[in-house]
Design an enzyme around this catalytic site. Structure first.
Site, short mmCIF file in Angstrom:
data_model
loop_
_atom_site.label_atom_id
_atom_site.label_comp_id
_atom_site.label_asym_id
_atom_site.label_seq_id
_atom_site.Cartn_x
_atom_site.Cartn_y
_atom_site.Cartn_z
N ASP A 1 0.83 -1.20 0.00
CA ASP A 1 0.00 0.00 0.00
C ASP A 1 0.87 1.25 0.00
O ASP A 1 1.81 1.38 0.79
CB ASP A 1 -0.92 0.00 1.24
CG ASP A 1 -1.83 1.20 1.26
OD1 ASP A 1 -2.82 1.20 0.51
OD2 ASP A 1 -1.55 2.15 2.02
N GLU B 1 0.41 -1.33 -5.02
CA GLU B 1 -0.73 -0.41 -4.99
C GLU B 1 -0.18 0.94 -5.43
O GLU B 1 0.22 1.77 -4.62
CB GLU B 1 -1.34 -0.34 -3.59
CG GLU B 1 -2.67 0.41 -3.51
CD GLU B 1 -2.53 1.90 -3.23
OE1 GLU B 1 -3.38 2.69 -3.68
OE2 GLU B 1 -1.55 2.28 -2.57
#
Length: 627
Positions: free
Chosen positions: A258, A300
């Protein structure tokens, strides 16, 4: 095992060394030795079942590129209430045809506001509201027994402000303070802010937050309670790598990195997509390959088109970086096409992307838990006679239902009054017109809206990569009508498309006289057809778009060195169109509708997957139609 490990060190140590030299210079060799030692210890702690999985994955290294793979994305609490509830959903996932499950907001988040779980307090323990460590272990075991790979979020840019490191930093620990970016006064933040954009201008303006306990400003890119790590400190690499190894030893097969694009900071830039962010991913990839070859990385990186493929290892010299990344452009261009009825912008944007390295592939998706940022590149827009800013504004207006003739009922998110940028929230059914058609009672509009959703999924399933179904889309589920009353909902319209799974709709999934039944049947047809379509295997496949001679048809061509050619067509226009430039034998068969009169004739919102090999058809005896 020792000899296997040493063989992997011989293979991967050059990757690790080159990444760490680029990041840390003279400190790289000692750091690499340390990380290899941590990997050796992690392997010693790895279970026999996971070691067996490692060996299977090594014998089939392209396992994540196979056409059988289909993903599902869901919040734990919204899909199953808790971890025990997710275990009860496994049979449902198997019936749908899912073998990759991305669970959101799984690990222990910050107390109070936590950005939907992305302010992590403990990387290795589940949210106590969802269950215990034992509950998580049981879930992972049952998923593996069902041949479902678990994907979880691994937040590498920041921690919560109540993470143990942050608390120690606030309490005076010099070691832990050095893990973060902090400043004694506004001089530093002011210099950095001169070139930094704001990610959440409404929710959390600015990029720095005053911490009274430390008497220092803390770098907080996303929210005031998310403290950015200082990746220029080698100790951050040590700490994060150790956590990655521990997560792999829990049995996580896909670690979603992330906010990887934000990890490295450089004064005078926007501090996104810096070259060092790629080296961080390369180092994590190398260390995991030593101890846990069954675990792969998902980037991501929702970034500009020119920056996207780098996270899969495409650079001047190809690297082993992340195996997976989100095809943000395919998603954005899909929504752009069904709003505008034209495919030229999508063809321009997608074909300009560099080829994906053979060892990598995409997560292809229609919707996800986040907003849609209208990532329309100005150069791409100009190439087809549009203005980038005007088209972005058009899409934002269209999908909030403000543009004349719009079928969408989305909500604005992250509106920036300075730049004029606006992102969009809403479930696929809401954005594609299902909600509006139900509200109006217009059955023809409902048919068109369902067809739009299935067209977008037809592109995602047929383009390549691992297609991801966002929870509820397979049932035509709409927005949460009560989102504004929920947790963290103030000013965050993303909660509108994070509804609780609708069991009532699920009970109707086999009744094709209902919306859930029609959506379920459509998605299931894509799953089953995809499984038989060998050209959708991604190891070594070349994928390009092409001009089919019809402005409203998006067309792509897949050529696999062993499995042959597949052509995908999607009619985003409002009229029946006939493709005039078939790039393969015109007598080829449409796998999605093998009984049709011609695979080159498309009704509005129809998708076709065309191949010259009839053995790939769902029905092996399907006739070859006349051209």
């Amino acid at each position: 095992m020792a000899s296997e490990f040493d063989d992997r060190v011989a293979d991967w140590r050059p990757d690790l060394d080159s990444a760490l030299i680029g990041l840390y210079g003279p400190a790289a060799e000692a750091l690499a030795d340390d990380l290899v030692g941590r990997a050796r210890l992690a392997l010693a702690d790895r279970s026999a079942d996971l070691i067996a999985l490692d060996r299977r994955r090594l014998t089939s290294p392209s396992w994540y590129q196979a056409p059988e793979r289909v993903g599902y994305m869901a919040y734990v609490d919204r899909f199953g209430s808790d971890l025990a509830g997710i275990r009860k959903r496994i049979a449902y996932l198997q019936e749908l045809g899912v073998d990759t499950l991305h669970l959101l907001s799984l690990m222990q988040p910050r107390r109070g506001d936590n950005d939907g779980g992305y302010a992590v307090r403990d990387y290795l323990r589940p949210d106590t509201r969802l269950g215990t460590d034992a509950d998580l272990a049981d879930l992972i075991d049952e998923l593996r027994a069902a041949d479902i790979s678990l994907c979880i979020d691994f937040v590498v840019n920041h921690t919560a402000d109540d993470h143990a490191w942050a608390l120690a930093a606030a309490g005076g620990s010099a070691y832990h303070r050095a893990l973060y970016r902090t400043f004694p006064d506004r001089t530093g933040p002011a210099a950095w802010e001169a070139s930094l954009p704001e990610v959440f201008p409404n929710l959390s303006p600015g990029n720095f937050t005053w911490n009274a306990d430390m008497g220092r400003w803390v770098w907080t890119t996303f929210r005031e309670f998310q403290w950015d790590l200082d990746w220029s400190n080698p100790d951050v690499m040590r700490e994060i790598t150790s956590i990655a190894l521990d997560l792999a030893n829990l049995g996580v097969e896909i670690l979603r990195l992330d906010a990887i694009a934000f990890t490295w900071k450089r004064l005078g830039t926007n501090c996104q997509n810096q070259p060092e962010a790629h080296l961080i991913a390369q180092a994590l990839r190398a260390v995991l390959a030593l101890a846990a070859p069954a675990t792969v990385l998902l980037a991501e990186a929702i970034v500009a088109p020119d920056d996207l493929v780098g996270y899969l290892g495409h650079h001047e010299f190809e690297r082993r970086e992340c195996e997976l990344a989100y095809h943000n452009q395919l998603m954005v261009q899909g929504w752009s096409m069904i709003a505008s009825g034209r495919a030229d912008l999508a063809r321009q944007a997608i074909d300009r992307l560099p080829a994906v390295p053979d060892r990598a592939t995409w997560f292809t998706y229609v919707r996800c838990h986040d907003d849609i940022g209208w990532a329309i590149d100005d150069t791409d827009a100009e190439a087809v006679g549009l203005t980038g800013s005007a088209h972005r504004a058009y899409l934002a207006s269209f999908y909030r239902g403000a543009f004349p003739g719009s079928f969408a009922r989305g909500l604005p998110f992250g509106t920036n009054t300075v730049t004029g940028d606006e992102r969009t929230s809403g479930m696929a059914a809401t954005l594609a017109g299902v909600t509006a058609a139900i509200d109006s009672g217009d059955l023809a509009a409902l048919d068109s809206a369902i067809a739009r959703v299935l067209l977008l999924y037809g592109i995602a399933f047929g383009y390549g990569g691992i297609p991801i179904i966002y929870m509820g889309d397979e049932l035509g589920q709409g927005d949460d009508a009560y989102w504004a009353l929920g947790r963290e909902a103030v000013a965050d319209s993303r909660w509108s498309h994070r509804p609780v799974f609708d069991d009532g709709r699920a009970d109707l999934r086999h009744d094709q006289a209902t919306i859930p039944g029609r959506m379920w049947a459509g998605i299931r047809h894509l799953v089953e057809t995809r499984r038989r379509c060998a050209p959708l295997h991604d190891d070594g496949a070349a994928v390009t778009t092409f001009d089919p001679g019809v402005p409203g048809v998006f067309a792509w061509h897949r050529a696999h060195p062993r499995f042959g050619v597949m052509v995908g067509l999607a009619n985003v226009g409002a009229t029946v169109d006939i493709v005039s430039r078939p790039p393969i034998d015109p007598r080829a068969i449409d796998l999605l509708a093998p009984q049709d009169e011609s695979p080159w004739r498309l009704a509005p919102m129809q998708v076709r997957w065309i191949t010259a090999d009839a053995s790939y058809a769902t029905s092996p005896s399907a006739p070859w139609p006349d051209a």
